[in-house]
Design a protein around this motif. Sequence first.
Motif, PDB file in Angstrom:
ATOM      1  N   MET A  32       1.208  -6.454  -4.594  1.00 11.88           N
ATOM      2  CA  MET A  32       2.544  -5.885  -4.629  1.00 11.88           C
ATOM      3  C   MET A  32       3.054  -5.835  -6.066  1.00 11.88           C
ATOM      4  O   MET A  32       2.746  -6.710  -6.881  1.00 11.88           O
ATOM      5  CB  MET A  32       3.488  -6.718  -3.756  1.00 11.88           C
ATOM      6  CG  MET A  32       4.831  -6.057  -3.481  1.00 11.88           C
ATOM      7  SD  MET A  32       5.885  -7.061  -2.417  1.00 11.88           S
ATOM      8  CE  MET A  32       5.004  -6.948  -0.873  1.00 11.88           C
ATOM      9  N   ASP A  33       3.837  -4.810  -6.375  1.00  9.82           N
ATOM     10  CA  ASP A  33       4.378  -4.655  -7.731  1.00  9.82           C
ATOM     11  C   ASP A  33       5.198  -5.879  -8.117  1.00  9.82           C
ATOM     12  O   ASP A  33       5.968  -6.398  -7.301  1.00  9.82           O
ATOM     13  CB  ASP A  33       5.263  -3.409  -7.807  1.00  9.82           C
ATOM     14  CG  ASP A  33       4.452  -2.144  -7.591  1.00  9.82           C
ATOM     15  OD1 ASP A  33       3.232  -2.214  -7.722  1.00  9.82           O
ATOM     16  OD2 ASP A  33       5.059  -1.103  -7.268  1.00  9.82           O
ATOM     17  N   ASN A  73       0.822  -1.219   0.000  1.00  7.78           N
ATOM     18  CA  ASN A  73       0.000   0.000   0.000  1.00  7.78           C
ATOM     19  C   ASN A  73       0.848   1.258   0.000  1.00  7.78           C
ATOM     20  O   ASN A  73       0.483   2.270  -0.615  1.00  7.78           O
ATOM     21  CB  ASN A  73      -0.933  -0.012   1.215  1.00  7.78           C
ATOM     22  CG  ASN A  73      -2.166  -0.848   0.974  1.00  7.78           C
ATOM     23  OD1 ASN A  73      -3.141  -0.387   0.394  1.00  7.78           O
ATOM     24  ND2 ASN A  73      -2.119  -2.111   1.391  1.00  7.78           N
ATOM     25  N   THR A  74       1.996   1.219   0.692  1.00  2.54           N
ATOM     26  CA  THR A  74       2.893   2.383   0.662  1.00  2.54           C
ATOM     27  C   THR A  74       3.416   2.627  -0.753  1.00  2.54           C
ATOM     28  O   THR A  74       3.465   3.776  -1.222  1.00  2.54           O
ATOM     29  CB  THR A  74       4.056   2.172   1.635  1.00  2.54           C
ATOM     30  OG1 THR A  74       3.547   1.892   2.941  1.00  2.54           O
ATOM     31  CG2 THR A  74       4.928   3.410   1.712  1.00  2.54           C
ATOM     32  N   CYS A  75       3.803   1.559  -1.434  1.00  3.07           N
ATOM     33  CA  CYS A  75       4.267   1.705  -2.819  1.00  3.07           C
ATOM     34  C   CYS A  75       3.133   2.202  -3.718  1.00  3.07           C
ATOM     35  O   CYS A  75       3.345   3.051  -4.593  1.00  3.07           O
ATOM     36  CB  CYS A  75       4.810   0.379  -3.328  1.00  3.07           C
ATOM     37  SG  CYS A  75       6.337  -0.132  -2.545  1.00  3.07           S
ATOM     38  N   ARG A  76       1.934   1.673  -3.518  1.00  4.60           N
ATOM     39  CA  ARG A  76       0.814   2.119  -4.344  1.00  4.60           C
ATOM     40  C   ARG A  76       0.508   3.603  -4.078  1.00  4.60           C
ATOM     41  O   ARG A  76       0.223   4.371  -5.005  1.00  4.60           O
ATOM     42  CB  ARG A  76      -0.397   1.243  -4.051  1.00  4.60           C
ATOM     43  CG  ARG A  76      -1.671   1.612  -4.796  1.00  4.60           C
ATOM     44  CD  ARG A  76      -1.454   1.842  -6.277  1.00  4.60           C
ATOM     45  NE  ARG A  76      -0.807   0.719  -6.931  1.00  4.60           N
ATOM     46  CZ  ARG A  76      -0.188   0.806  -8.080  1.00  4.60           C
ATOM     47  NH1 ARG A  76      -0.108   1.975  -8.723  1.00  4.60           N
ATOM     48  NH2 ARG A  76       0.395  -0.255  -8.606  1.00  4.60           N
ATOM     49  N   VAL A  84       9.858  11.091   1.229  1.00  3.25           N
ATOM     50  CA  VAL A  84       9.648  10.543   2.574  1.00  3.25           C
ATOM     51  C   VAL A  84       8.935   9.200   2.490  1.00  3.25           C
ATOM     52  O   VAL A  84       9.286   8.245   3.199  1.00  3.25           O
ATOM     53  CB  VAL A  84       8.852  11.547   3.430  1.00  3.25           C
ATOM     54  CG1 VAL A  84       8.458  10.931   4.766  1.00  3.25           C
ATOM     55  CG2 VAL A  84       9.664  12.807   3.661  1.00  3.25           C
ATOM     56  N   LEU A  85       7.932   9.118   1.619  1.00  2.00           N
ATOM     57  CA  LEU A  85       7.240   7.831   1.447  1.00  2.00           C
ATOM     58  C   LEU A  85       8.166   6.777   0.861  1.00  2.00           C
ATOM     59  O   LEU A  85       8.083   5.599   1.218  1.00  2.00           O
ATOM     60  CB  LEU A  85       6.029   8.028   0.524  1.00  2.00           C
ATOM     61  CG  LEU A  85       4.764   8.564   1.190  1.00  2.00           C
ATOM     62  CD1 LEU A  85       3.712   8.885   0.141  1.00  2.00           C
ATOM     63  CD2 LEU A  85       4.208   7.556   2.182  1.00  2.00           C
ATOM     64  N   SER A  86       9.041   7.183  -0.060  1.00  5.38           N
ATOM     65  CA  SER A  86      10.021   6.237  -0.607  1.00  5.38           C
ATOM     66  C   SER A  86      10.936   5.713   0.498  1.00  5.38           C
ATOM     67  O   SER A  86      11.225   4.511   0.564  1.00  5.38           O
ATOM     68  CB  SER A  86      10.833   6.911  -1.709  1.00  5.38           C
ATOM     69  OG  SER A  86      11.834   6.047  -2.192  1.00  5.38           O
TER      70      SER A  86
END
Length: 1853
Positions: free
Chosen positions: A1678-1679, A1558-1561, A1599-1601
């Motif tokens: 997930m990717d 979800n963070t990556c999305r 920051v999210l990365s």
Amino acid sequence: MAASELYTKYARVWIPDPEEVWKSAELLKDYKPGDKVLQLRLEEGKDLEYSLDPKTKELPPLRNPDILVGENDLTALSYLHEPAVLHNLKVRFIDSKLIYTYCGIVLVAINPYEQLPIYGEDIINAYSGQNMGDMDPHIFAVAEEAYKQMARDERNQSIIVSGESGAGKTVSAKYAMRYFATVSGSASEANVEEKVLASNPIMESIGNAKTTRNDNSSRFGKYIEIGFDKRYRIIGANMRTYLLEKSRVVFQAEEERNYHIFYQLCASAVLPEFKTLRLGNANYFHYTKQGGSPVIDGVDDAKEMVNTRQACTLLGISDSYQMGIFRILAGILHLGNVEFASRDSDSCTVPPKHEPLTIFCDLMGVEYEEMAHWLCHRKLATATETYIKPISKLHAINARDALAKHIYANLFNWIVDHVNKALHAAVKQHSFIGVLDIYGFETFEINSFEQFCINYANEKLQQQFNMHVFKLEQEEYMKEQIPWTLIDFYDNQPCINLIEAKMGVLDLLDEECKMPKGSDDSWAQKLYNTHLNKCALFEKPRMSNKAFIIKHFADKVEYQCEGFLEKNKDTVYEEQIRVLKSSKFKLLPELFQDEEKVLSPTSAAPSGRVPLTRMPVKPAKARPGQASKEHKKTVGHQFRNSLHLLMETLNATTPHYVRCIKPNDFKFPFTFDEKRAVQQLRACGVLETIRISAAGFPSRWTYQEFFSRYRVLMKQRDVLGDRKQTCKNVLEKLIQDKDKYQFGKTKIFFRAGQVAYLEKIRADKLRAACIRIQKTIRGWLMRKKYMRMRKAAITIQRHVRGYQARCYAKFLRRTRAAITIQKFQRMYVVRKRYRCMRDATIALQALLRGYMVRNKYQMMLREHKSVVIQKHVRGWLARRRYGRTLRAIVYLQCCYRRMMAKRELKKLKIEARSVERYKKLHIGLENKIMQLQRKIDEQNKEYKSLLEKMTALEVTYTTETEKLRGDVERLRLSEEEARSATSRVLSLQEEIAKLRTELHHTQAEKKSIEERADKYKHETEQLVSELKEQNSLLKTEKEELNRRIHDQAKEITESMEKKLVEETKQLELDLNDERLRYQNLLNEFSRLEERYDDLKDEMNLMVSIPKPGHKRTDSTHSSNESEYTFSSEITEAEDLPLRMEQEPSEKKAALDMSLFLKLQKRVSELEQEKQSLQDELDRKEEQALRAKAKEEERPPIRGAELEYESLKRQELESENKKLKNELNELQKALTETRAPEVTAPGAPAYRVLLDQLTSVSEELEVRKEEVLILRSQLVSQKEAIQPKHTMTDATILLEDVQKMKDKGEIAQAYIGLKETNRQSPQDYHMLNEDGELWLAYEGLKQANRLLESQLQSQRKSHENELESLRGEIQSLKEENNRQQQLLAQNLQLPPEARIEASLQHEITRLTNENLDLMEQLEKQDKTVRKLKKQLKVFAKKIGELEVGQMENISPGQIIDEPIRPVNIPRKEKDFQGMLEYKKEDEQKLVKNLILELKPRGVAVNLIPGLPAYILFMCVRHADYLNDDQKVRSLLTSTINGIKKVLKKRGDDFETVSFWLSNTCRFLHCLKQYSGEEGFMKHNTPRQNEHCLTNFDLAEYRQVLSDLAIQIYQQLVRVLENILQPMIVSGMLEHETIQGVSGVKPTGLRKRTSSIADEGTYTLDSIIRQLNSFHSVMCQHGMDPELIKQVVKQMFYIIGAVTLNNLLLRKDMCSWSKGMQIRYNVSQLEEWLRDKNLMNSGAKETLEPLIQAAQLLQVKKKTDEDAEAICSMCNALTTAQIVKVLNLYTPVNEFEERVLVSFIRTIQVRLRDRKDSPQLLMDAKHIFPVTFPFNPSSLALETIQIPASLGLGFISRV
């Protein structure tokens, strides 16, 4: 089976040898009882007769099978005796380069005299948590066992390290302490483990020295207690020392040194702070130059001094104290240079102003005269008087040395005290591990008091060791319920009694020291009188009366009595001590103030701590009156007391033993001296352990291991279901003597030699089976070889015969050709010769014939003339003769004819009378007539031909005649011409004469010119030739230069390409390294952040509880808001209040975050730098192409669009004004006419009015669109009637188009423009005025197009439906195949796994059905919404009719009527993909969506990444409102919420995977809708409308990365924790291919069984776990690229852990294990193929493991094999390859060991390879992760929020 039966032919034995101690030999014939001689053959081939002892008849010890040689545990050997132990140690040390070996509970460590890469942190991590028997022997394994037992049994532990000087005791103890410091860590921030390790350099500098045997020999014993708290972390330490060798301070033997600290001081004398010490070279001082070896090779004393000072600083010894220590040490050195001058035999004096003594006094702060006086005098006290007596020079020197020793000993104790204070635990100690580093048994040529004390201590330790071993054996037998029989073992209590009992050696020594005139001789006599002939362990040497011999457990030692009394007394004159105590130097009196408190001069008192399981060890408190007596205790007495305390401590702990062996006396690396090794093995108790083990049942097998190993000896009917009973039945058949084995509860116990016997039977059976297999295979191979040879022979014959035939044919052809050539050659030669001869002959003939013809002519002429004469003469004569003859002839004819006529007449007359004659005559006539007729015909023909020829000749004649006549005429004419020409000829002749003269002249000129021309031509040719030569040279040079230039260019190109590739690789590596460092910084930052949170929580707990009713707000909100910043439109004034509200405790976090953001920017710059130019170029190209495409697609623009825009704007403005007016009126009416409760927002009337207002606004929008469409049509019609050919300005049009925000508006405008721009037909002017016909025609065309488009759409829908049906059929087929595969796989699985797989399959099926039902539900919802829309349309129409009817009603009537709720239908909204929430609901949103969300339900029931989409849609709405505070707050709360969830449930894989996905999305959504062109390439037009418009969230993306990186690293740690217990068991220990690996005999250190028991992990367990991981990640959406990186990391962990364990386990390095590993790796590769992950790079991470497995299986003999190994193992380092080859161990006798020479060859070949010297792979390494941009095709406006999430307070916009 009797032992003598094993001595058969080819059995191998050990025989004594004076050089090698034991030698191997082979029996040449069987031994029979009664034989006195054994026929042996040595290994070198020499035959030998070995005589047996006639008294004992003892046979030589048998040699173990080769399969047992090199075992990790000596107790695993079948034959336990001295030669077997010695040989096993030698093979491991020399061949395998293994320095550690187990011997039961003892770890034998052999000093390699070489630095080995086996003590790094990676090795420590590999041994951490492992069972002691599971890994190869190591000091770390012993340390881990002690640490584990301390934690498990709650009992203190001890590690006893012993051995002689140079064996490596200190290093072993140091590594054990390093292990504890690394594994446990410290409980506080004081870095106690570093201090514990820092004590080593200090103690080595003041307590270690160079000896002949060791460059760093510890000259004291020490016992270090490392304290642990309840969590088993180091909290402190304490050190006790024993028996410092003080005599070394004043005396060193040849090639030895004093303590290191003195040489370090001398080497650092040039330092400014040491100038006051007035030091110099070590050769200047008497105390440092006696050994003659002041320098140690490879040691820099100045550098070591720096390390010592750093260690002192770390342990809290200040610089002032350090300088004080150095002053005292320098004073000792100067004291040693003090010299004495003799006055007489009984007195001496110090020279006046003696420089060394002056320096000593200055450094010590004492008076020169006083010290000089008491160095040469002593005070004698009697009962009444005190005398001062001078002493001799010898006594003065001894007193000086005694003072130096005493000062050094006290300084040593002072330093130990301060080290203990620095290491003292600040909190209560829960348990400890003691490390005893003590001297081993010593025996020299001259043994004195020090050797006596050392051997006494070793006697005590050996007694404790024997009792512990005996106890362990007894416990093992009792646990297995084996009948216990008393084992006789050596008890050294008599020897200890001899030394320490009453009237023992020490008592007699103390008694003699108390005597006024006691001497060494008198003490020796007392010893002889007391113990000689009374104690068997005491002896007197034959040739000496000043020595004695004691039989120790290791050997006999002869001690020289000289010096015993002096060393025991340790006498120091009190006057000298009093002078030192009066010193002005503060540190010096401190050394002597605590003497009464010190337990012994050479041991520090315990720190008074109370251990867990033993009584506190404290010195007894001295009574006030006993101070002087305590001070005068002898060294022996003090040593005995400290040794008793040590034994009490050891007996209260669980001991672990490390025996250090010195392999040779010359410090040669990996050189083994058998004599020295045996001597030490006997001395250190290893052989005693072997003897105790051999006396019982040394070989022990579990039933399962025995069954697996000796299954080949059983028949099928012997195998029962009960393994225990099966083993019993088989053993009763194999071994008849039941005393040779015992059956325990879990193990079978064997006597010594029985395992070898079983191995022999097993080997014989395997050998017989091998012979049978070999016989069959060899027969088959020979037959195959014969058939192959026969076939080959036939083939060869065929080819040879063909070759011969071809050769013969070729020979014939050549022969024929040769003959032909010869024929023509010979013909040519002959013809040539013939022609030559012919020509010669013709010439001769011509000459001859001419000559003959001329002669003949002359002769003919003469003859002619003669003939003429003769003619006339002969004519006349002839005529005369003719006349005569004629007449005679006529006469004769007449006569004859007459006679003949007469005869003929007679015949005719006769014939005429016959008829036949007439017939003949008639026949002859006919023939003649025919012949005559034929002749006539021929003559006629000839006549005709002649006539024709004649006519032809006549014709030719006439023609020729005419021609000749013409010729005659021409000749006449020519004659006339000739006559005229003659005159001309004469004139011409004259001219010719002139011309001839001119010609001669010209020829002369020509000749000269030709000569000049020839000369010029010659010169020119010469010049041309020279130029040609030069040209050719130039051409060659040019070609050479061109070639060189080409080669150089090629080389430069290749080098540039290589450099480019290398630089590219280097840049990639640098980028990966930078990324890895950055991610490591992130990991460290997250760790510090968690620690900061923990500390803050602890502080909150420590703070007083708040008052009741006061609710403390969470400060993390504001702190987290300050952590992250982004580029927005907030001014400094707006941001100031936010900053002022932050708490002071949160400033640190903000500072850390700023640094963190700087690092983020740095990494982002590095990552973006590579693609910036390329992206810019691509962007420009795309813009150019887009502009070009727009220009091509742009239709001719008319002025209608501008008019349309103006109409639209006017319409919108008017509608807006109307709506505002109506809204104001309604609000005013409500406020004026209704009460407050009615007009409240929640009132029914208010809701009704709002609904009506909404419906009216929607209706107005519909009307507005209709009006706009109608007006646009009118404008288009107007344009069609009156076309305008002028185009508006493109820039104005572009501005107008940009103002159209709605796509529908732009499309409508475009349609209008197309309508206006359409060309009218030629006969347009013939239409009527209104253009009705043209409009009708256009309407028909549009109708046709509409029908055609509908037809196309129906066709497309039909095709789509057909494709969907085909897809359903294909999916059903795939589902059917998958079900069949699953069924086949389930049938192959065991029952438990089958049930689990079926459950998993059922869950998956139900999940898919659930998803299908949800899709159907969504479709039904859409249908319902469509029907509702239709209903609303119908309702609107009905409402319009009602409005028409109500127009006649007055407004007053409407107002007077009561208001009732009316259900006004709403128009279906066009959602914009945004979610609206209130500011106060933010925490609720984070709580429901992040903190309390269950990943399992979301992953199964909802779309992947739903929380990320919801959060982004909320961010979009905040961006739409231009509310930066809301954006900041939401993003900060989201990030903090994710961190809290991961902190709370960070060990759950599903949770971490879910939030990583979800963070990556979320990150991808922020990129996809950021508005940046690089991220908008794959968006739909509708998605591009959803881009953020007000804020740039690039920094929040970073920051999210970073958060995603931290989550990824946490995911890897979770994976590692789950996989770690499975890897070794599943990849190495479990036998995936059953029956390939054999089980070898094991010793006391049992390894983990490789048989798959319940709970044992297998390869299937690993694959099932991988499937679980993969399915969870896929369910979470997930990717794919990220899944590949996770899988790559998992496979790297599997490969690294497996390879590391393989490199540390000798039992795993075999051919069969290599096969198992390769099979396991193939299964993992198959899993990758099934999951389509072969391109993820995971397979490459297993390459080192694959090559290690191949290395175990390839041939390892020849140089070709070495070359193949070097080329094959390119992923392994040299150290790993050599390690695997060293560890390679055959499991069966049929395998061969790797020769040492082969390993050397490998090392030589790999010498130039540049790789890491590290042995183990870094299993903790995490590859740098990247998050490739993966845009989503999901439309935001279609996302539905399920009610299960509890987000009802959010509304879609």
